[in-house]
Scaffold this motif. Sequence first.
Motif, PDB file in Angstrom:
ATOM      1  N   ALA A   1     -83.634 -25.812 -41.280  1.00 56.61           N
ATOM      2  CA  ALA A   1     -82.399 -25.610 -41.698  1.00 56.61           C
ATOM      3  C   ALA A   1     -81.743 -26.135 -40.340  1.00 56.61           C
ATOM      4  O   ALA A   1     -82.496 -26.473 -39.271  1.00 56.61           O
ATOM      5  CB  ALA A   1     -82.172 -24.259 -42.114  1.00 56.61           C
ATOM      6  N   GLY A   2     -80.354 -26.061 -40.334  1.00 59.00           N
ATOM      7  CA  GLY A   2     -79.708 -26.129 -39.143  1.00 59.00           C
ATOM      8  C   GLY A   2     -78.894 -27.331 -39.251  1.00 59.00           C
ATOM      9  O   GLY A   2     -79.164 -28.399 -39.819  1.00 59.00           O
ATOM     10  N   ASP A   3     -77.811 -27.440 -38.389  1.00 59.25           N
ATOM     11  CA  ASP A   3     -76.920 -28.855 -38.543  1.00 59.25           C
ATOM     12  C   ASP A   3     -77.614 -30.047 -38.169  1.00 59.25           C
ATOM     13  O   ASP A   3     -77.618 -31.071 -38.866  1.00 59.25           O
ATOM     14  CB  ASP A   3     -75.713 -28.533 -37.408  1.00 59.25           C
ATOM     15  N   LEU A   4     -78.158 -30.306 -37.028  1.00 61.05           N
ATOM     16  CA  LEU A   4     -78.802 -31.450 -36.741  1.00 61.05           C
ATOM     17  C   LEU A   4     -80.159 -31.903 -37.563  1.00 61.05           C
ATOM     18  O   LEU A   4     -80.234 -32.761 -37.776  1.00 61.05           O
ATOM     19  CB  LEU A   4     -78.816 -31.620 -35.216  1.00 61.05           C
ATOM     20  N   PRO A   5     -81.010 -30.759 -37.654  1.00 61.10           N
ATOM     21  CA  PRO A   5     -82.212 -31.135 -38.383  1.00 61.10           C
ATOM     22  C   PRO A   5     -81.763 -31.597 -39.678  1.00 61.10           C
ATOM     23  O   PRO A   5     -82.405 -32.518 -40.289  1.00 61.10           O
ATOM     24  CB  PRO A   5     -83.048 -29.751 -38.332  1.00 61.10           C
ATOM     25  N   THR A   6     -80.921 -30.833 -40.472  1.00 67.68           N
ATOM     26  CA  THR A   6     -80.729 -30.965 -41.870  1.00 67.68           C
ATOM     27  C   THR A   6     -79.792 -32.444 -41.756  1.00 67.68           C
ATOM     28  O   THR A   6     -80.010 -33.451 -42.634  1.00 67.68           O
ATOM     29  CB  THR A   6     -80.140 -29.933 -42.625  1.00 67.68           C
ATOM     30  N   GLY A   7     -79.041 -32.442 -41.009  1.00 61.79           N
ATOM     31  CA  GLY A   7     -77.907 -33.636 -40.915  1.00 61.79           C
ATOM     32  C   GLY A   7     -79.076 -35.135 -40.566  1.00 61.79           C
ATOM     33  O   GLY A   7     -78.620 -35.964 -40.878  1.00 61.79           O
ATOM     34  N   SER A   8     -80.092 -34.806 -39.879  1.00 63.23           N
ATOM     35  CA  SER A   8     -81.034 -35.937 -39.880  1.00 63.23           C
ATOM     36  C   SER A   8     -81.551 -36.612 -41.076  1.00 63.23           C
ATOM     37  O   SER A   8     -81.536 -37.444 -41.208  1.00 63.23           O
ATOM     38  CB  SER A   8     -82.249 -35.456 -38.803  1.00 63.23           C
ATOM     39  N   ALA A   9     -81.920 -35.313 -42.011  1.00 58.59           N
ATOM     40  CA  ALA A   9     -82.188 -36.044 -43.166  1.00 58.59           C
ATOM     41  C   ALA A   9     -81.106 -36.511 -44.246  1.00 58.59           C
ATOM     42  O   ALA A   9     -81.339 -37.630 -44.803  1.00 58.59           O
ATOM     43  CB  ALA A   9     -82.780 -34.728 -44.071  1.00 58.59           C
ATOM     44  N   ILE A  10     -80.177 -35.959 -43.761  1.00 57.59           N
ATOM     45  CA  ILE A  10     -78.926 -36.669 -44.460  1.00 57.59           C
ATOM     46  C   ILE A  10     -78.714 -37.959 -44.061  1.00 57.59           C
ATOM     47  O   ILE A  10     -78.566 -38.846 -45.194  1.00 57.59           O
ATOM     48  CB  ILE A  10     -77.626 -35.888 -44.380  1.00 57.59           C
ATOM     49  N   VAL A  11     -78.783 -38.276 -42.814  1.00 57.15           N
ATOM     50  CA  VAL A  11     -78.298 -39.605 -42.222  1.00 57.15           C
ATOM     51  C   VAL A  11     -79.588 -40.566 -42.532  1.00 57.15           C
ATOM     52  O   VAL A  11     -79.251 -41.626 -43.030  1.00 57.15           O
ATOM     53  CB  VAL A  11     -78.030 -39.627 -40.793  1.00 57.15           C
ATOM     54  N   SER A  12     -80.589 -40.091 -42.711  1.00 59.71           N
ATOM     55  CA  SER A  12     -81.719 -41.028 -42.965  1.00 59.71           C
ATOM     56  C   SER A  12     -81.583 -41.297 -44.340  1.00 59.71           C
ATOM     57  O   SER A  12     -81.625 -42.675 -44.760  1.00 59.71           O
ATOM     58  CB  SER A  12     -83.106 -40.074 -42.735  1.00 59.71           C
TER      59      SER A  12
END
Length: 425
Positions: A301-312
């Motif tokens: 969870a979290g903005d950058l960890p989950t954002g990392s999966a979204i951007v990938s």
Amino acid sequence: MKKVGVALLGLGTVGGGTYKILTKNRDDIKKNYGVDLEIRHILEKDMSKVKALGANPDIVSCDINNILKDPEIKIVAEFFGGIEPAKSFLVQCLLAGKSIVTANKEMFSQYWHELESAAKKGKAGVYFEASCVGGVPVIRTLTESMQGNNIKCIMGIVNGTTNYILSKMADEGLEYETVLKEAQKLGYAEANPTADVDGYDSMYKLSILSSLAFHTKVPIDKIYREGISNISKLDIEYGKKFGYTLKLLAIGKKENGKIEARVHPAFIPSDHPLAAVKESFNAVHIVGDNVGDIMLYGRGAGDLPTGSAIVSDIVFASLQSKHKYSSFKNNTDKVSDRGFNKDFQCEYYMRLTVKDVPGVIASISAKLAKFKISINSIQQKVEGDKASVIFMLHRTSESSVKKAVEAIKEVDTVYSVDAIIRVEE
Ligand code: HSE
């Protein structure tokens, strides 16, 4: 250079993290993947979030039509959470030929089929790496990197909130309610913690993960679910003495052609790799028939960890010339009970409070024997005229244990059956 327009539905925690990564890493993505990802529209009514991120207010609105009518927007990432309006908006986007990226496990686990049908009509793609275990790349591991295996088991700590609570209870000897309150203060748990502590979040994730692992739709109603709110620090302490660590596990297994899927607290040996996963970290342990054991670990969870999966997913989607769809039928209505084993088998830990009189253990053992349950070991602690007794039971079925517990409650020297906890080896 290929330019791809992106829209973001919501600028909450994960939406904000995605905005930051797409902005900060735009040039790196151009250089490394040959695609220029341009944020062309954001759906958000709270302008303070827009301002805090320094986003251009001219591309912000509350109207999905601004996204639907822009032909340059090819990918829409959704951060609303919940079922509606997320689902309807995403279906409209897919029908308009825009691929979607979502972290929304509650919606995706239940409406995968509907989204994929719309995607096929619109020749668009459906991407959901961020829906399970946040930044940990478990979805593409299952879909792109395990083809040489039949997966036998997928077992994970897929919820950070509950792992934080159980880790704190174990390490600091605190009760559930105390740690929950502290977790809420620190922002690790929601004000209404039900989705996490009662196992719903893990259940949605397990539905998605086990469907991919076993190439069969595993609907949420085929998943046994139990949360952590009845866990007492006493059981965690007794478990430690037996060499076990308590975790909320999401477990999918395929044995003899049948799938079992369950979410519940479980004791695992303290030297199991999942036992070392502490605080709000997540991990998934996968067993393939050829590769053997694999473990993925990281922030769920979290903005950058989950954002990392979204951007990938956004990068991945932007590079596909033809989108792929699931290899199995994922229509929930068409799934029968036949392929599932709901009466799963485990070893069990059982704690009771009994009257300290001759014959009480014999009476309990007789009830266990009646349901063909074999005892592995017994420990007891006497205080006054009462005793706390712990039975470690050999592998047996869930239905046998439930029947035995009902029978044991009828024994007049048994005050209460205080805990039944499954043990996974
Ligand atoms: N609330 C979840 C957790 C993260 O605690 O892991 C989103 O699924």
